[in-house]
Motif scaffolding. Structure first.
Motif, short mmCIF file in Angstrom:
data_model
loop_
_atom_site.label_atom_id
_atom_site.label_comp_id
_atom_site.label_asym_id
_atom_site.label_seq_id
_atom_site.Cartn_x
_atom_site.Cartn_y
_atom_site.Cartn_z
N ALA A 159 0.84 -1.20 0.00
CA ALA A 159 0.00 0.00 0.00
C ALA A 159 0.88 1.25 0.00
CB ALA A 159 -0.90 0.01 1.23
N SER A 160 0.40 2.27 -0.67
CA SER A 160 1.01 3.60 -0.65
C SER A 160 0.01 4.55 0.02
CB SER A 160 1.30 4.08 -2.07
OG SER A 160 2.27 3.27 -2.68
N TYR A 161 0.52 5.67 0.52
CA TYR A 161 -0.31 6.58 1.31
C TYR A 161 -0.26 8.01 0.80
CZ TYR A 161 -0.89 2.87 4.70
OH TYR A 161 -1.23 1.69 5.30
N PHE A 162 -1.30 8.75 1.19
CA PHE A 162 -1.37 10.19 0.99
C PHE A 162 -1.62 10.85 2.34
CE2 PHE A 162 -3.38 8.90 -3.18
CZ PHE A 162 -2.41 9.43 -4.02
N HIS A 163 -1.09 12.05 2.52
CA HIS A 163 -1.50 12.92 3.60
C HIS A 163 -2.69 13.71 3.05
CE1 HIS A 163 2.36 11.98 5.32
NE2 HIS A 163 3.03 12.74 4.47
N ILE A 164 -3.60 14.10 3.92
CA ILE A 164 -4.68 15.00 3.52
C ILE A 164 -4.35 16.37 4.10
CG2 ILE A 164 -7.13 15.52 3.70
CD1 ILE A 164 -7.63 12.51 3.91
N ILE A 165 -4.39 17.39 3.25
CA ILE A 165 -4.06 18.75 3.67
C ILE A 165 -5.27 19.65 3.42
CG2 ILE A 165 -2.51 20.69 3.32
CD1 ILE A 165 -0.54 18.59 3.60
N ILE A 166 -5.71 20.31 4.47
CA ILE A 166 -6.77 21.32 4.35
C ILE A 166 -6.29 22.54 5.11
CG2 ILE A 166 -9.14 21.94 4.92
CD1 ILE A 166 -9.90 19.06 4.35
N GLY A 167 -6.08 23.61 4.39
CA GLY A 167 -5.53 24.81 5.00
C GLY A 167 -4.16 24.51 5.59
N ALA A 168 -3.98 24.82 6.85
CA ALA A 168 -2.69 24.58 7.52
C ALA A 168 -2.66 23.23 8.23
CB ALA A 168 -2.42 25.70 8.52
N GLU A 169 -3.74 22.45 8.12
CA GLU A 169 -3.81 21.18 8.84
C GLU A 169 -3.48 20.00 7.95
OE1 GLU A 169 -6.38 20.55 12.01
OE2 GLU A 169 -7.42 22.45 11.72
N GLU A 212 -7.36 -1.76 -7.46
CA GLU A 212 -6.15 -1.12 -7.97
C GLU A 212 -6.42 0.37 -8.21
OE1 GLU A 212 -2.69 -1.83 -11.32
OE2 GLU A 212 -4.60 -2.86 -11.54
N ASN A 213 -5.60 1.21 -7.60
CA ASN A 213 -5.71 2.67 -7.71
C ASN A 213 -7.05 3.22 -7.21
OD1 ASN A 213 -3.08 3.40 -8.57
ND2 ASN A 213 -3.57 2.45 -10.53
N TYR A 214 -7.68 2.52 -6.30
CA TYR A 214 -8.83 3.03 -5.55
C TYR A 214 -8.30 3.47 -4.20
CZ TYR A 214 -12.65 1.60 -8.64
OH TYR A 214 -13.53 1.50 -9.68
N VAL A 215 -8.89 4.50 -3.62
CA VAL A 215 -8.38 5.12 -2.39
C VAL A 215 -9.35 4.91 -1.23
CG1 VAL A 215 -7.59 7.29 -1.37
CG2 VAL A 215 -7.27 6.89 -3.82
N ALA A 216 -8.80 4.52 -0.08
CA ALA A 216 -9.59 4.38 1.15
C ALA A 216 -9.07 5.38 2.18
CB ALA A 216 -9.49 2.95 1.68
N PHE A 217 -9.88 5.63 3.20
CA PHE A 217 -9.57 6.67 4.18
C PHE A 217 -9.73 6.15 5.60
CE2 PHE A 217 -11.14 8.65 0.33
CZ PHE A 217 -10.20 9.65 0.09
N TRP A 218 -9.00 6.80 6.51
CA TRP A 218 -9.11 6.54 7.95
C TRP A 218 -8.60 7.75 8.69
CZ3 TRP A 218 -4.89 3.04 10.43
CH2 TRP A 218 -3.64 3.32 9.90
N PHE A 230 -3.82 3.50 -0.85
CA PHE A 230 -4.24 2.84 -2.09
C PHE A 230 -3.20 1.80 -2.47
CE2 PHE A 230 -1.41 6.15 -3.36
CZ PHE A 230 -0.83 5.78 -4.56
N TYR A 231 -3.57 0.95 -3.41
CA TYR A 231 -2.69 -0.13 -3.89
C TYR A 231 -2.40 0.11 -5.37
CZ TYR A 231 -3.74 -2.42 0.49
OH TYR A 231 -3.85 -2.69 1.83
N PRO A 232 -1.24 0.68 -5.69
CA PRO A 232 -0.94 0.96 -7.11
C PRO A 232 -0.68 -0.30 -7.93
CG PRO A 232 0.89 1.65 -5.70
CD PRO A 232 -0.23 1.22 -4.79
N SER A 233 -0.19 -1.35 -7.29
CA SER A 233 0.08 -2.62 -7.98
C SER A 233 -0.31 -3.77 -7.05
CB SER A 233 1.57 -2.73 -8.35
OG SER A 233 1.93 -1.70 -9.23
N PRO A 234 -1.60 -3.97 -6.84
CA PRO A 234 -2.03 -4.99 -5.88
C PRO A 234 -1.83 -6.41 -6.39
CG PRO A 234 -3.92 -4.14 -7.03
CD PRO A 234 -2.73 -3.32 -7.49
N SER A 235 -2.01 -7.33 -5.47
CA SER A 235 -1.98 -8.75 -5.84
C SER A 235 -3.15 -9.04 -6.78
CB SER A 235 -2.11 -9.61 -4.59
OG SER A 235 -3.42 -9.43 -4.04
N LYS A 236 -3.12 -10.19 -7.40
CA LYS A 236 -4.20 -10.58 -8.32
C LYS A 236 -5.55 -10.58 -7.60
CE LYS A 236 -5.34 -14.11 -11.72
NZ LYS A 236 -4.93 -15.37 -12.36
N ALA A 237 -5.57 -11.02 -6.36
CA ALA A 237 -6.82 -11.09 -5.59
C ALA A 237 -7.40 -9.71 -5.32
CB ALA A 237 -6.59 -11.82 -4.27
#
Length: 93
Positions: free
Chosen positions: A50-60, A80-86, A68-75
């Protein structure tokens, strides 16, 4: 479905894919202006690296709050290239 943080809609789509109780949004449904690449990577035994993004809103910054998974397993190819959040990002209808 919508992903919301700090009262901003980060992503919105009628075509999320649910895996392990997480809604994965198509990359095209995510507002890129709120994302910043992260150097963080983790490995899931069945989905792959998995690869990650930071979320930036204003100064936060919500570090590694999206992944997301840029190159996921076959399963895991359907998310692939879908993004989840937490880390406080609310995912709701």
């Amino acid at each position: 479905m919508k992903a919301i943080w700090k009262d901003k809609i980060i992503a919105e789509s009628d075509e999320t894919r649910i895996v392990e109780n997480n809604h994965y949004f198509p990359m095209s449904a995510v507002k890129q202006e709120y994302l910043e690449d992260s150097d963080t990577h983790t490995r899931c035994p069945w989905k792959g690296k998995a690869s990650y993004f930071h979320i930036i809103i204003g100064a936060e910054k919500n570090k590694d709050a999206a992944w997301f998974y840029p190159s996921p397993s076959k399963a895991a190819k359907p998310i692939e290239n879908y993004v989840a959040f937490w880390k406080g990002v609310k995912v709701t209808e």
